[in-house]
Each structure stands twice: as structure tokens, then as C-alpha cells.
Design an enzyme around this catalytic site. Structure first.
Site, short mmCIF file in Angstrom:
data_model
loop_
_atom_site.label_atom_id
_atom_site.label_comp_id
_atom_site.label_asym_id
_atom_site.label_seq_id
_atom_site.Cartn_x
_atom_site.Cartn_y
_atom_site.Cartn_z
N HIS A 44 0.86 -1.19 0.00
CA HIS A 44 0.00 0.00 0.00
C HIS A 44 0.89 1.23 0.00
O HIS A 44 1.96 1.24 0.61
CB HIS A 44 -0.91 -0.01 1.24
CG HIS A 44 -1.92 1.10 1.18
ND1 HIS A 44 -1.62 2.38 1.53
CD2 HIS A 44 -3.21 1.11 0.77
CE1 HIS A 44 -2.69 3.14 1.36
NE2 HIS A 44 -3.68 2.39 0.89
N GLU B 212 -3.64 2.44 -7.29
CA GLU B 212 -3.96 3.57 -6.40
C GLU B 212 -2.94 4.67 -6.61
O GLU B 212 -1.85 4.65 -6.01
CB GLU B 212 -3.88 3.13 -4.93
CG GLU B 212 -4.90 2.12 -4.53
CD GLU B 212 -5.11 2.13 -3.02
OE1 GLU B 212 -6.23 2.37 -2.59
OE2 GLU B 212 -4.14 1.90 -2.28
P1 PGA Z 1 -9.14 6.51 0.32
O1 PGA Z 1 -8.01 5.41 0.50
O2 PGA Z 1 -10.35 5.84 -0.22
O3 PGA Z 1 -9.33 7.07 1.70
O4 PGA Z 1 -8.59 7.54 -0.63
C1 PGA Z 1 -7.82 4.38 -0.42
C2 PGA Z 1 -6.66 3.54 0.01
O5 PGA Z 1 -5.61 4.09 0.35
O6 PGA Z 1 -6.76 2.30 0.07
#
Ligand code: PGA
Length: 260
Positions: free
Chosen positions: A100, A172
């Protein structure tokens, strides 16, 4: 080969937003609602390590899976503060988040460590959910593709993948992730731009593992008003939600809006 054409994946990463009692309460309420969820929804919750077993217990009689937010690759040892994939597998984890962006950037996790975590997850029969994404500076320098490919190669190249195990990747973009739970604390990626990256990720993964069908999720400021635009894209199978997954109402709204 895994087929998941009609499945919609909604993964809720609760991060460090909710404490023990809030996590258990949220799990209890969600477990109650889960009876109404459609069969094409694959819902997974990623609570803190502290709340993991209690949350798992709440979902014991449901189809909701529970995953770890972070796992160490060494099975057991003198590693103060760490918890291994093997230990999470022992208490009923299905998934583990690996790489992550908060781990990569705030805790300086390297691509090599990501690879070790992926291998350990597989060895413990957990499914790793590998997160990749570029920073704002990398995007501005037009390095997005290069960065994503390096991250994907490090995680998956040359790894022996069991055919029955899905490869799950979450795209992401680092700049799209919310900075907190307040409204407006993040800038979501345009769904068409996200689709373009998912298509490339799909092609790249199939190049590395031609016999495994990847499951691709988008993450970064997913909210009830935008979730459906990601899931509607041909190469996006679901979403990984942080902030908006920590409130029952917004999580339920997302589930309803994506038609799962
Ligand atoms: P968020 O986070 O939906 O708060 O932007 C997503 C993540 O980091 O998994």
C-alpha cells in the site's frame, strides 16, 4: 483459471481510522446488512491488526472476507511489532494488502520487501492484494507507466503462481488517496484515466502470467458519488476504499451504487 466477470469487488481498508470498539460495531452492523447483499458482490474488510480477530468473529457466519492491512514475510521470529502472513492465516485471514502506498512512502517499504511479502502470503495460502501507484511528481514527469511496471515486475515476475489463486492488483495513484476522512480530502483519478492504466496493468500481468486472469481494483478517494464510474469501466473489477468505508452509510451506498 479464475473467472470473475460478473463479480464486483469491494474492499474496505479501514486503515487506522477506527479503534477497536468502532471496528467491532461497524463489523456487527455490516454483518447484519450482508444478508441483503447480492451473490455477485465480493466484499472484504481490512481492519487493524488489533481488531482483526474480533471483526473476523462478527463475519464468521457471513460471506464477508477479512484481510490483513500488512504482513511480515518471516513466519516467526524476533521481529518486535510485526505479524506474519502465517499468523494472520491462522486466525482466518483471506487476503493481505501488500505495498500500500502508505507503507511504501511513510514506512519506506521497498519493491524487494513487497516481493517477499507476496511470496510469504502465497506460502501461507493468503491472497495478496498488491497495491501499485505513482506519485504526483512521477505523473508530472510522465513516468507513471514506468513506475507501475517496475512495481508489478517486482511483485509478480517469475513467481510460481497457483492457478486457482487470483492475481489481485489495486491501482492507487498516490496523489488520489484521501488525506483523512473529511469530505474533500482527496482528489480522485478521472475514471477514464484509471481505465487506461488498468488496461495496461491487465496487459502487463497477462504478459507475466498468461494462465491467470487478473482482478483489478481502483483505489483513491472512492466515494458514493463516484464508485460506479470506476466499476463501469471494462478493466476495473472493483474498488479499494479507505475513508469512505469507515462509515456504514457511505459503504452501503457504494455497494448499492455499483449494483452489487
Ligand atoms: P481513500 O483510500 O479511499 O481514503 O482515498 C484508499 C486507500 O488508500 O486504500
Amino acid at each position: 483459471m479464475t473467472t470473475h466477470k460478473n463479480t464486483k469487488y469491494i474492499f474496505a481498508n479501514w486503515k487506522m481510522y477506527v479503534d477497536f470498539s468502532e471496528s467491532v460495531m461497524l463489523a456487527k452492523q455490516l454483518a447484519k446488512k450482508s444478508k441483503q447483499f447480492s451473490a455477485n458482490l465480493s466484499l472484504a474488510v481490512f481492519p487493524s491488526a488489533l481488531s482483526f480477530t474480533a471483526v473476523r468473529e462478527e463475519f464468521a457466519k457471513t460471506k464477508v472476507a477479512v484481510g490483513a492491512q500488512n504482513t511480515h514475510w518471516v513466519a516467526r521470529g524476533g521481529l518486535t511489532g510485526e505479524i506474519s502472513s502465517e499468523m494472520f492465516a491462522g486466525v482466518g485471514a483471506t487476503y493481505t494488502l501488500v505495498g500500500h502506498s502508505e507503507r511504501r512512502h511513510m514506512f519506506h517499504e521497498t519493491d524487494h520487501e513487497v516481493r517477499q511479502k507476496v511470496e510469504a502470503a502465497l506460502a501461507s495460502h493468503l491472497t495478496p492484494v498488491v497495491c501499485v501507484g505513482e506519485t504526483a511528481a512521477e505523473r508530472a514527469a510522465e513516468k507513471t507507466e514506468e513506475i507501475i511496471e517496475v512495481q508489478l515486475r517486482a511483485a509478480f515476475d517469475g513467481i510460481a503462481w497457483q492457478k486457482d489463486k487470483p492475481i489481485i492488483v489495486t491501482y492507487e495513484p498516490v496523489w488520489a488517496i484521501s488525506k483523512g476522512t473529511e469530505p474533500g480530502s482527496g482528489t480522485p483519478c478521472d475514471p477514464d484515466d484509471a481505465e487506461m492504466m488498468h488496461k495496461r496493468i491487465d496487459r502487463f500481468i497477462r504478459g507475466l502470467h498468461s494462465d491467470v486472469e487478473p482482478i483489478l481494483l481502483y483505489g483513491g478517494s472512492v466515494r458514493p458519488h463516484n464508485a460506479q464510474f470506476y466499476v463501469a469501466q471494462p478493466h476495473i473489477n472493483g474498488v479499494l476504499i479507505g475513508a469512505a468505508s469507515t462509515k456504514l452509510d457511505s459503504l452501503l451506498e457504494i455497494i448499492a451504487n455499483v449494483g452489487a
